[in-house]
Design an enzyme around this catalytic site. Structure first.
Site, mmCIF file in Angstrom:
data_model
loop_
_atom_site.group_PDB
_atom_site.id
_atom_site.type_symbol
_atom_site.label_atom_id
_atom_site.label_comp_id
_atom_site.label_asym_id
_atom_site.label_seq_id
_atom_site.Cartn_x
_atom_site.Cartn_y
_atom_site.Cartn_z
ATOM 1 N N HIS A 144 0.852 -1.197 0.000
ATOM 2 C CA HIS A 144 0.000 0.000 0.000
ATOM 3 C C HIS A 144 0.882 1.239 0.000
ATOM 4 O O HIS A 144 1.861 1.305 0.740
ATOM 5 C CB HIS A 144 -0.906 0.009 1.230
ATOM 6 C CG HIS A 144 -1.862 1.164 1.236
ATOM 7 N ND1 HIS A 144 -2.993 1.190 0.444
ATOM 8 C CD2 HIS A 144 -1.848 2.337 1.912
ATOM 9 C CE1 HIS A 144 -3.641 2.321 0.639
ATOM 10 N NE2 HIS A 144 -2.960 3.047 1.524
ATOM 11 N N ASP A 150 -14.594 2.957 8.677
ATOM 12 C CA ASP A 150 -13.632 3.912 8.107
ATOM 13 C C ASP A 150 -14.322 4.897 7.177
ATOM 14 O O ASP A 150 -13.922 6.057 7.113
ATOM 15 C CB ASP A 150 -12.508 3.174 7.358
ATOM 16 C CG ASP A 150 -11.523 4.170 6.769
ATOM 17 O OD1 ASP A 150 -10.896 4.895 7.556
ATOM 18 O OD2 ASP A 150 -11.404 4.259 5.526
ATOM 19 N N ARG A 187 -13.456 13.103 9.144
ATOM 20 C CA ARG A 187 -12.120 13.712 9.263
ATOM 21 C C ARG A 187 -11.919 14.774 8.198
ATOM 22 O O ARG A 187 -11.353 15.848 8.447
ATOM 23 C CB ARG A 187 -11.037 12.632 9.127
ATOM 24 C CG ARG A 187 -10.892 11.769 10.365
ATOM 25 C CD ARG A 187 -10.061 10.533 10.068
ATOM 26 N NE ARG A 187 -8.733 10.849 9.604
ATOM 27 C CZ ARG A 187 -7.990 10.047 8.831
ATOM 28 N NH1 ARG A 187 -8.453 8.874 8.454
ATOM 29 N NH2 ARG A 187 -6.793 10.413 8.449
ATOM 30 N N SER A 228 -6.970 3.889 9.672
ATOM 31 C CA SER A 228 -7.760 3.960 8.439
ATOM 32 C C SER A 228 -7.140 3.051 7.373
ATOM 33 O O SER A 228 -7.824 2.233 6.747
ATOM 34 C CB SER A 228 -7.797 5.413 7.960
ATOM 35 O OG SER A 228 -8.325 5.513 6.672
ATOM 36 N N LYS A 255 -8.537 -1.383 6.520
ATOM 37 C CA LYS A 255 -8.987 -1.840 5.203
ATOM 38 C C LYS A 255 -8.061 -2.927 4.667
ATOM 39 O O LYS A 255 -8.492 -3.889 4.052
ATOM 40 C CB LYS A 255 -9.038 -0.648 4.228
ATOM 41 C CG LYS A 255 -10.185 0.297 4.548
ATOM 42 C CD LYS A 255 -10.152 1.541 3.694
ATOM 43 C CE LYS A 255 -9.025 2.462 4.086
ATOM 44 N NZ LYS A 255 -9.111 3.821 3.631
HETATM 45 N N1 URA Z 1 -5.467 6.685 3.067
HETATM 46 C C1 URA Z 1 -6.452 6.154 3.826
HETATM 47 O O1 URA Z 1 -7.058 5.164 3.468
HETATM 48 N N2 URA Z 1 -6.721 6.748 4.995
HETATM 49 C C2 URA Z 1 -6.073 7.833 5.438
HETATM 50 O O2 URA Z 1 -6.375 8.301 6.506
HETATM 51 C C3 URA Z 1 -5.065 8.375 4.633
HETATM 52 C C4 URA Z 1 -4.779 7.774 3.426
#
Ligand code: URA
Length: 436
Positions: A84, A163, A170, A185, A189
């Site tokens: 990621h 999220d 946010r 976050s 995922k």
């Molecule tokens: N990518 C995400 O999925 N969440 C974040 O908070 C920042 C980047």
């Protein structure tokens, strides 16, 4: 919620540590709506101001993961490792890396996101491949991994739903820049993908989420420690995002660059970062004895066309037209293509990725509002990079635009983002730090 929300918010506000049960309670309130919008905003701000301890961050991550479905891939026997990136300009690494690592015997379940601000998203790039589907059911996602070694999908509503609400809140409450919130976050995922290990590409520089190395290192440490606490193998690289990665910026232009790279025509920086992340994935998977062997394996598979075959197989399985591999013009082209020409001779003394990323968004290649449609064909293709010598009139880049007016304004901005000076500057190292 079992606890009174105001009591938990005040506890965090006053700097005390929340228990795992309290954090789970708050996340259940996020999902079932018993935590109101004002309360969620207040909680996020309390976290943003006071931070979270490592156990709190891990508890938040796991509670967010468990707010939805956690994929299993019971039929996939290979080690399941994903990568990621925190996001950059020209970052098309995932498209190359997934087939590369799959060719080496690793399963890659990749759930990717859309573009965010000036940073591109893998799902938007894949959408420019004719017919390619990223809306896979969890069952189909597993089948595709089983058959070709990797699958690329958009997050479904079932993955970490907490999220989605937290991220949206946010975004409008000034609480995006919090390391525990970013960490939970991202990792919630990724953990829901059913992976055994994760390699993080934490970007650092002008076009990165974290512009200062100090902040990027803190995020990197948080991600590695929290992922390990959550029970998966972790490694992370800190990589440069002070300049664009590769030469193409914009969705179908980046896919065309990937297709050329599969055929061996890969910009050096893109090759270096892709191989470095691939090495980490092979090491986490335990399919290579050391970094040198891992790199040699990946280079051989890339050079011998095995990676291209895996990419083709994935295209076929996910509904894409494999003919694009032999004829990338099938990707289509923007109606107007204009050169950006150097006004005088010298050396390219900067290539500002933030401004170039913004130009791509303004051309229609990214979103200003979440519901905006993307034009897959617009963008910029660099012909010169930092430190290149240029003569007056040399082409620095091509702008691909929907119409002449958009192209003209983009040309002026690209020219300003790529100043030519008399001093030759060289790009620094691409991989700044490693953590495992
Ligand atoms: N990518 C995400 O999925 N969440 C974040 O908070 C920042 C980047």
């Amino acid at each position: 919620m079992q606890n009174h929300p105001a009591r938990l918010i005040a506890k965090k506000r006053d700097g005390s540590e929340l228990t795992t049960a309290e954090i789970r309670d708050l996340v259940s309130g996020v999902v079932d709506g018993s935590l109101g919008d004002a309360q969620l905003g207040a909680f996020l701000m309390a976290v943003c101001c006071n931070g979270m301890t490592p156990p709190e961050t891990a508890a938040l991550t796991l509670a967010m993961r468990d707010s939805g479905r956690v994929l299993q891939h019971t039929n996939v026997t290979r080690p399941k490792i994903d990568k990621h990136s925190t996001g950059g300009v020209g970052d098309k690494v995932s498209l190359l890396l997934a087939p590369l690592v799959a060719a080496a015997g690793v399963a890659v379940p990749m759930v990717s996101g859309r573009g965010l601000g000036h940073t591109g998203g893998t799902i938007d790039k894949l959408a420019s491949l004719p017919g390619y589907r990223t809306d896979l059911s969890p069952e189909r996602f597993s089948q595709v991994i089983e058959q070709c070694g990797y699958a690329m999908a958009a997050p479904s509503a079932e993955i970490a739903p907490a999220d989605r609400r937290m991220y949206a809140t946010r975004d409008i409450s000034g609480t995006v820049e919090s390391i525990p919130l970013i960490t939970s976050s991202i990792l919630s995922k990724k953990l829901a993908e059913g992976i055994d290990g994760l390699v993080m590409d934490v970007k650092c520089g002008r076009a990165a989420f974290m512009q200062k190395e100090h902040d990027a290192v803190l995020l990197m440490e948080g991600l590695v420690a929290t992922g390990k606490q959550a029970g998966i193998k972790m490694a992370a690289l800190l990589t440069d995002m002070d300049h664009p990665l590769g030469l193409a910026l914009g969705n179908s232009l980046e896919v065309a660059e990937v297709i050329a790279a599969l055929d061996g025509h890969c910009p050096d920086d893109l090759r270096e970062v892709t191989l470095a992340l691939g090495v980490e994935m092979l090491l986490l998977a335990g399919v290579a004895a050391d970094a040198e062997m891992a790199k040699a394996t990946l280079q051989r598979l890339w050079h011998d066309g095995v990676v291209r075959q895996v990419f083709r197989h994935n295209l076929e399985l996910q509904g894409g037209d494999p003919a694009v591999l032999d004829d990338p013009t099938l990707l289509g082209r923007a109606p107007v293509v204009l050169p950006v020409e150097a006004a005088h001779s010298g050396f390219v003394s900067d290539v500002d990725p933030l401004e170039l990323g913004r130009v791509v968004v303004d051309l229609g290649g990214g979103r200003r509002q979440p519901a905006d449609a993307i034009d897959p064909h617009v963008g910029i293709v660099l012909k010169k990079v930092l430190g290149d010598a240029v003569e007056t009139g040399d082409v620095l880049a091509f702008v691909h635009a929907r119409d002449a007016a958009a192209a003209k304004s983009a040309v002026a901005r690209v020219l300003a983002a790529m100043p030519v000076g008399q001093e030759r500057r060289r790009r620094g190292p691409l991989v700044l730090r490693r953590m495992a």
